[in-house]
Design a protein around this motif. Structure first.
Motif, PDB file in Angstrom:
ATOM      1  N   TYR A 219     -40.578  -4.783   5.055  1.00 36.00           N
ATOM      2  CA  TYR A 219     -39.812  -5.365   6.150  1.00 36.00           C
ATOM      3  C   TYR A 219     -39.675  -6.844   5.820  1.00 36.00           C
ATOM      4  O   TYR A 219     -40.683  -7.537   5.644  1.00 36.00           O
ATOM      5  N   PRO A 220     -38.445  -7.339   5.702  1.00 37.23           N
ATOM      6  CA  PRO A 220     -38.256  -8.670   5.125  1.00 37.23           C
ATOM      7  C   PRO A 220     -38.604  -9.841   6.032  1.00 37.23           C
ATOM      8  O   PRO A 220     -38.462 -10.995   5.618  1.00 37.23           O
ATOM      9  N   GLY A 221     -39.075  -9.582   7.265  1.00 36.86           N
ATOM     10  CA  GLY A 221     -39.529 -10.685   8.096  1.00 36.86           C
ATOM     11  C   GLY A 221     -38.453 -11.277   8.976  1.00 36.86           C
ATOM     12  O   GLY A 221     -38.602 -12.379   9.502  1.00 36.86           O
ATOM     13  N   ASN A 222     -37.362 -10.519   9.169  1.00 32.13           N
ATOM     14  CA  ASN A 222     -36.247 -11.013   9.974  1.00 32.13           C
ATOM     15  C   ASN A 222     -36.239 -10.427  11.387  1.00 32.13           C
ATOM     16  O   ASN A 222     -35.206 -10.377  12.050  1.00 32.13           O
ATOM     17  N   GLY A 223     -37.399  -9.959  11.832  1.00 33.84           N
ATOM     18  CA  GLY A 223     -37.496  -9.407  13.187  1.00 33.84           C
ATOM     19  C   GLY A 223     -37.153  -7.941  13.294  1.00 33.84           C
ATOM     20  O   GLY A 223     -37.086  -7.388  14.392  1.00 33.84           O
ATOM     21  N   THR A 224     -36.962  -7.262  12.152  1.00 37.79           N
ATOM     22  CA  THR A 224     -36.689  -5.830  12.196  1.00 37.79           C
ATOM     23  C   THR A 224     -37.998  -5.037  12.193  1.00 37.79           C
ATOM     24  O   THR A 224     -39.036  -5.516  11.745  1.00 37.79           O
ATOM     25  N   GLY A 225     -37.910  -3.809  12.691  1.00 43.07           N
ATOM     26  CA  GLY A 225     -39.044  -2.889  12.718  1.00 43.07           C
ATOM     27  C   GLY A 225     -38.527  -1.476  12.534  1.00 43.07           C
ATOM     28  O   GLY A 225     -37.513  -1.258  11.872  1.00 43.07           O
ATOM     29  N   TYR A 226     -39.218  -0.523  13.144  1.00 46.78           N
ATOM     30  CA  TYR A 226     -38.803   0.880  13.065  1.00 46.78           C
ATOM     31  C   TYR A 226     -39.126   1.487  14.427  1.00 46.78           C
ATOM     32  O   TYR A 226     -40.283   1.511  14.843  1.00 46.78           O
ATOM     33  N   VAL A 227     -38.097   1.952  15.144  1.00 46.81           N
ATOM     34  CA  VAL A 227     -38.278   2.450  16.500  1.00 46.81           C
ATOM     35  C   VAL A 227     -39.225   3.659  16.524  1.00 46.81           C
ATOM     36  O   VAL A 227     -39.450   4.306  15.495  1.00 46.81           O
ATOM     37  N   ARG A 228     -39.729   3.953  17.710  1.00 44.51           N
ATOM     38  CA  ARG A 228     -40.665   5.080  17.892  1.00 44.51           C
ATOM     39  C   ARG A 228     -40.062   6.368  17.333  1.00 44.51           C
ATOM     40  O   ARG A 228     -38.925   6.720  17.632  1.00 44.51           O
ATOM     41  N   HIS A 229     -40.861   7.066  16.522  1.00 39.30           N
ATOM     42  CA  HIS A 229     -40.393   8.289  15.884  1.00 39.30           C
ATOM     43  C   HIS A 229     -41.588   9.149  15.502  1.00 39.30           C
ATOM     44  O   HIS A 229     -42.735   8.700  15.551  1.00 39.30           O
ATOM     45  N   VAL A 230     -41.306  10.367  15.093  1.00 37.53           N
ATOM     46  CA  VAL A 230     -42.313  11.288  14.552  1.00 37.53           C
ATOM     47  C   VAL A 230     -41.925  11.571  13.110  1.00 37.53           C
ATOM     48  O   VAL A 230     -40.757  11.838  12.814  1.00 37.53           O
ATOM     49  N   ASP A 231     -42.888  11.507  12.194  1.00 38.16           N
ATOM     50  CA  ASP A 231     -42.573  11.732  10.782  1.00 38.16           C
ATOM     51  C   ASP A 231     -42.060  13.152  10.544  1.00 38.16           C
ATOM     52  O   ASP A 231     -41.095  13.364   9.820  1.00 38.16           O
ATOM     53  N   ASN A 232     -42.739  14.126  11.125  1.00 37.88           N
ATOM     54  CA  ASN A 232     -42.387  15.528  10.896  1.00 37.88           C
ATOM     55  C   ASN A 232     -42.236  16.261  12.235  1.00 37.88           C
ATOM     56  O   ASN A 232     -43.146  16.972  12.662  1.00 37.88           O
ATOM     57  N   PRO A 233     -41.080  16.085  12.893  1.00 36.18           N
ATOM     58  CA  PRO A 233     -40.906  16.752  14.190  1.00 36.18           C
ATOM     59  C   PRO A 233     -40.498  18.215  14.082  1.00 36.18           C
ATOM     60  O   PRO A 233     -40.619  18.963  15.039  1.00 36.18           O
ATOM     61  N   ASN A 234     -40.007  18.636  12.900  1.00 35.81           N
ATOM     62  CA  ASN A 234     -39.375  19.954  12.803  1.00 35.81           C
ATOM     63  C   ASN A 234     -39.952  20.858  11.721  1.00 35.81           C
ATOM     64  O   ASN A 234     -39.263  21.740  11.216  1.00 35.81           O
ATOM     65  N   GLY A 235     -41.213  20.632  11.349  1.00 31.83           N
ATOM     66  CA  GLY A 235     -41.869  21.551  10.414  1.00 31.83           C
ATOM     67  C   GLY A 235     -41.358  21.471   8.994  1.00 31.83           C
ATOM     68  O   GLY A 235     -41.073  22.502   8.377  1.00 31.83           O
ATOM     69  N   ASP A 236     -41.260  20.244   8.433  1.00 31.27           N
ATOM     70  CA  ASP A 236     -40.791  20.125   7.047  1.00 31.27           C
ATOM     71  C   ASP A 236     -41.926  20.224   6.031  1.00 31.27           C
ATOM     72  O   ASP A 236     -41.712  20.103   4.829  1.00 31.27           O
ATOM     73  N   GLY A 237     -43.147  20.438   6.506  1.00 33.57           N
ATOM     74  CA  GLY A 237     -44.281  20.619   5.601  1.00 33.57           C
ATOM     75  C   GLY A 237     -45.255  19.461   5.589  1.00 33.57           C
ATOM     76  O   GLY A 237     -46.412  19.624   5.199  1.00 33.57           O
ATOM     77  N   ARG A 238     -44.827  18.267   5.995  1.00 38.77           N
ATOM     78  CA  ARG A 238     -45.728  17.120   5.975  1.00 38.77           C
ATOM     79  C   ARG A 238     -46.795  17.273   7.058  1.00 38.77           C
ATOM     80  O   ARG A 238     -46.480  17.510   8.217  1.00 38.77           O
ATOM     81  N   CYS A 239     -48.052  17.141   6.662  1.00 34.87           N
ATOM     82  CA  CYS A 239     -49.128  17.276   7.647  1.00 34.87           C
ATOM     83  C   CYS A 239     -49.954  16.005   7.794  1.00 34.87           C
ATOM     84  O   CYS A 239     -50.473  15.728   8.873  1.00 34.87           O
ATOM     85  N   ILE A 240     -50.103  15.228   6.722  1.00 35.09           N
ATOM     86  CA  ILE A 240     -50.861  13.974   6.807  1.00 35.09           C
ATOM     87  C   ILE A 240     -50.000  12.839   6.271  1.00 35.09           C
ATOM     88  O   ILE A 240     -49.446  12.921   5.171  1.00 35.09           O
ATOM     89  N   THR A 241     -49.892  11.780   7.075  1.00 38.76           N
ATOM     90  CA  THR A 241     -49.246  10.543   6.649  1.00 38.76           C
ATOM     91  C   THR A 241     -50.340   9.574   6.234  1.00 38.76           C
ATOM     92  O   THR A 241     -51.330   9.411   6.939  1.00 38.76           O
ATOM     93  N   CYS A 242     -50.151   8.948   5.090  1.00 39.34           N
ATOM     94  CA  CYS A 242     -51.150   8.013   4.579  1.00 39.34           C
ATOM     95  C   CYS A 242     -50.444   6.712   4.181  1.00 39.34           C
ATOM     96  O   CYS A 242     -49.532   6.738   3.363  1.00 39.34           O
ATOM     97  N   ILE A 243     -50.854   5.599   4.788  1.00 39.35           N
ATOM     98  CA  ILE A 243     -50.198   4.304   4.545  1.00 39.35           C
ATOM     99  C   ILE A 243     -51.221   3.295   4.040  1.00 39.35           C
ATOM    100  O   ILE A 243     -52.286   3.121   4.643  1.00 39.35           O
ATOM    101  N   TYR A 244     -50.867   2.630   2.948  1.00 43.66           N
ATOM    102  CA  TYR A 244     -51.706   1.566   2.378  1.00 43.66           C
ATOM    103  C   TYR A 244     -50.987   0.239   2.593  1.00 43.66           C
ATOM    104  O   TYR A 244     -49.826   0.074   2.198  1.00 43.66           O
ATOM    105  N   TYR A 245     -51.686  -0.712   3.231  1.00 40.82           N
ATOM    106  CA  TYR A 245     -51.070  -2.000   3.583  1.00 40.82           C
ATOM    107  C   TYR A 245     -51.455  -3.092   2.600  1.00 40.82           C
ATOM    108  O   TYR A 245     -52.560  -3.095   2.053  1.00 40.82           O
ATOM    109  N   LEU A 246     -50.534  -4.068   2.453  1.00 45.34           N
ATOM    110  CA  LEU A 246     -50.658  -5.043   1.365  1.00 45.34           C
ATOM    111  C   LEU A 246     -50.429  -6.485   1.826  1.00 45.34           C
ATOM    112  O   LEU A 246     -49.949  -7.306   1.046  1.00 45.34           O
ATOM    113  N   ASN A 247     -50.788  -6.806   3.062  1.00 39.65           N
ATOM    114  CA  ASN A 247     -50.379  -8.080   3.631  1.00 39.65           C
ATOM    115  C   ASN A 247     -51.560  -9.025   3.838  1.00 39.65           C
ATOM    116  O   ASN A 247     -52.369  -8.850   4.745  1.00 39.65           O
TER     117      ASN A 247
END
Length: 229
Positions: free
Chosen positions: A125-153
């Protein structure tokens, strides 16, 4: 005792004594100081170079707006990598450790049987006030079961910089705010149990995400996709 053996024992203990219980009890958890400063810096420098060299492209929306970039809904820039690309040795090492952690969780993940994951998604996110609105990664059974995020800030101050990942656990009266601080590794269930948002970021915010697939659900999703196409 060889370092590799110590690492295996530590990862197994963390998986069984912390990650699995947290996922079952509250649906998410995070580990701080996961790689350590030296290796974490190597990952960060590689990601910064990708950004600097213009390798990141606007993130796309899934669902009804599939393939359309709408900055007021999702403002990140992304790149998908496998980890074996030239110069990505530190990223590959990180992915290997995360894979081992999830592998050690094994059959204790309830109904899930994990044997593969996505490529890694580098996001900025380039720091211009943008984000990502509320959502679900896998709402419709696409196979994803675990989300894993590594932060670097480094030196991230959420009061100044924003960029918090806010999770809205299903059926709970509370929200969980996760600051995207350097060398933090976050896990959460990818389905409707964990709607989440990235709040507006006012400084450059880097993260790397991988998704782990449940074998049965993934196979079913692929079958449905093939029949549709």
């Amino acid at each position: 005792m060889p370092l590799g053996h110590i690492m295996r024992l530590d990862l197994e203990r963390i998986a069984l004594e912390y990650v699995v219980p947290c996922l079952h009890d509250i649906g998410f958890c995070y580990l701080d100081n996961f790689l350590g400063e030296v290796v974490g810096d190597c990952v960060l420098e590689r990601v910064k170079r990708m950004h600097r060299d213009g390798e990141l492209a606007d993130g796309q929306l899934a669902g009804p707006s599939r393939g359309i970039a709408k900055r007021h809904l999702r403002g990140d820039q992304i790149k998908w990598i496998g980890g074996t690309e030239e110069g990505c040795e530190a990223i590959n090492f990180l992915l290997t450790l995360i894979d081992r952690l999830v592998m050690y969780c094994g059959s204790r993940l309830g109904k899930y049987y994990v044997k593969e994951r996505s490529k890694a998604m580098i996001a900025c996110y380039p720091g211009n006030g943008t984000g990502y609105v509320r959502h679900v990664d896998n709402p419709n059974g696409d196979g994803r079961c675990i989300t894993c995020i590594y932060y670097l800030n480094k030196n991230w101050d959420s009061k100044l910089h924003g960029g918090i990942l806010r999770i809205f656990p299903e059926g709970k009266s509370y929200v969980a705010d996760v600051e995207p601080i350097f060398d933090r590794l976050l896990f959460f269930w990818s389905d409707r149990r964990n709607p989440h948002e990235v709040q507006p970021s006012y400084a450059t915010r880097y993260a790397m995400t991988v998704w782990y697939f449940d074998a049965e659900e993934r196979a079913e999703a692929k079958k449905k996709f093939r029949s549709l196409t």
